[in-house]
Every structure is written in C-alpha cells, then in structure tokens.
Design a protein around this motif. Sequence first.
Motif, PDB file in Angstrom:
ATOM      1  N   ARG A 129      40.561  31.999  38.745  1.00 39.22           N
ATOM      2  CA  ARG A 129      41.258  31.010  37.921  1.00 39.22           C
ATOM      3  C   ARG A 129      40.982  29.607  38.455  1.00 39.22           C
ATOM      4  NH1 ARG A 129      47.445  32.734  36.832  1.00 39.22           N
ATOM      5  NH2 ARG A 129      47.542  30.458  36.867  1.00 39.22           N
ATOM      6  N   GLN A 130      40.786  28.678  37.522  1.00 39.97           N
ATOM      7  CA  GLN A 130      40.430  27.317  37.922  1.00 39.97           C
ATOM      8  C   GLN A 130      41.581  26.613  38.627  1.00 39.97           C
ATOM      9  OE1 GLN A 130      38.666  25.244  34.650  1.00 39.97           O
ATOM     10  NE2 GLN A 130      37.421  23.941  35.966  1.00 39.97           N
ATOM     11  N   GLU A 180      36.933  31.637  35.740  1.00 39.49           N
ATOM     12  CA  GLU A 180      37.162  32.915  35.070  1.00 39.49           C
ATOM     13  C   GLU A 180      38.559  32.912  34.466  1.00 39.49           C
ATOM     14  OE1 GLU A 180      36.188  37.440  36.393  1.00 39.49           O
ATOM     15  OE2 GLU A 180      37.572  36.358  37.703  1.00 39.49           O
ATOM     16  N   SER A 181      38.635  33.149  33.159  1.00 36.38           N
ATOM     17  CA  SER A 181      39.938  33.231  32.516  1.00 36.38           C
ATOM     18  C   SER A 181      40.587  34.568  32.855  1.00 36.38           C
ATOM     19  CB  SER A 181      39.789  33.111  30.996  1.00 36.38           C
ATOM     20  OG  SER A 181      39.127  34.254  30.476  1.00 36.38           O
ATOM     21  N   CYS A 193      40.905  37.052  40.808  1.00 36.96           N
ATOM     22  CA  CYS A 193      40.584  36.295  39.592  1.00 36.96           C
ATOM     23  C   CYS A 193      40.194  34.868  39.977  1.00 36.96           C
ATOM     24  CB  CYS A 193      41.801  36.279  38.667  1.00 36.96           C
ATOM     25  SG  CYS A 193      41.581  35.313  37.158  1.00 36.96           S
ATOM     26  N   GLN A 203      41.618  36.738  30.755  1.00 34.97           N
ATOM     27  CA  GLN A 203      41.014  37.752  29.890  1.00 34.97           C
ATOM     28  C   GLN A 203      39.662  38.200  30.440  1.00 34.97           C
ATOM     29  OE1 GLN A 203      42.351  34.860  28.849  1.00 34.97           O
ATOM     30  NE2 GLN A 203      44.182  35.642  27.794  1.00 34.97           N
ATOM     31  N   GLU A 204      38.862  37.252  30.918  1.00 40.54           N
ATOM     32  CA  GLU A 204      37.566  37.598  31.514  1.00 40.54           C
ATOM     33  C   GLU A 204      37.758  38.435  32.782  1.00 40.54           C
ATOM     34  OE1 GLU A 204      34.884  33.734  30.108  1.00 40.54           O
ATOM     35  OE2 GLU A 204      36.157  33.612  31.908  1.00 40.54           O
TER      36      GLU A 204
END
Length: 218
Positions: free
Chosen positions: A95-96, A138-139, A93, A141-142
């Motif tokens: 993730r930021q 990318e969240s 993922c 959920q995404e």
Amino acid sequence: MLFLIRHGERADDSTNAEKQRIILPFDPHLSLNGEAQAKKTGKYIRNILKLQSIENIILVTSPYLRCVQTIIGIASQLEQQIEIYIAKGLGECFRQDWFEKDILSELHYYKSSSYEHVFKQYPLLNVPYQEVIQKYPESIQEFFGRFSENYKRMREHFSNKNILVVTHGYGVHAVNMLEKQIISNNADYCSVNVISYQKDNADYLLLNSTAHLKKSKL
C-alpha cells in the motif's frame, strides 16, 4: 492439513524501548513479547502434530523479518528436522500509505543485516515454484489477487503435504476470503487457523484462534 498463522507482535507496536531498537522502519523485528508468542505457538502446533500423528511439515514464510523470526520461534518447538521456505509472494501489501517505494530487496533477509545470526539457525530456501511478485504501489484488490494466486501455487506444489505458513494480517484475511468467503478482521498476533483440505473443500478446524497465548508461559 494447513496451519495459517499471523506473525507475532511487531516492535513498532510495542514499548518505546523496542521501537528504539528498530533498524529498518519498514521491516521491524519482533518484540520480546512477539518472540514469546511465537514459541507458545510452536508448542501449541507441536501438540496438534502429535495428536494428529503428523511427523513432517513444510514451513513457508513471508520474507519480512517479523515473519521469519516468528516461524523460527515456532520451528524451535517442533522437534522435527526443519527446512523453511521463503515466499516473496506471500509478503505484505505494498500500500502506498504504508511504503514510500518498493522495499522488497531492502528487507533484512535480502541484505547484509544485524539479524544474520537469526537467519542461520535453520536452512532458509527459496520456494521451488514460480511466484507472482508484488509491484509497487499495490491496491488492496491487487494484493488479494496476488496473494491468493501465490497461495494456490504453494498448495499445488506441496499437494498432499502438511504445510505451516506465517504471513501478515492481510494475508490471513485473503486466505479466509478465498476459502471461507468471510471477511475476518480479527487476525491477532500469532493467531492460528487450521484448515483441513478434502479435494477442493476447506474445512476450518480453527479460525483466528489465540487461546494458546492465554495459557501459562513456557
């Protein structure tokens, strides 16, 4: 039958000596313990394949170094002719708070690396179907949407074949949500899920099992 496995112990979750060997902080290698976990998992899978009289299995992995090393460790125990497919769409993922930018093209696998000797052990191929590639950031959920779609495409392409997938903890959670409608937060290193598909029904024979890691060393 499909085997869904999380990668082995990553170096940045291990000893200080292992942490000091990390070349790319966003793409750490397996620790020595992680390598041992992968081989134990391979031996365990080999025994299941023999019991089920399965002679051929498709191997698919995320391109992150810890996943590639895990699937190679597993493959070394299978006593089969091996080809490994690299699936970008089954990667981590974005993730930021985990990554500062899109690092996909900068992973060890995609650039000149000190681990080229690892990548040369088996044929490593791009997956033969179109993937949905993650975008940064990318969240969660995404991620679940992207991963689930790529998982479905992989299964459709390799329909009627036995598949072994090595991915990340979030990837294991995504599949368990998709197939079992459960939130499984205990996908430990080299945990094994075994799923039997009958048409559209997924029957879990194992769920996030690590019993094989508690047995004696190879």
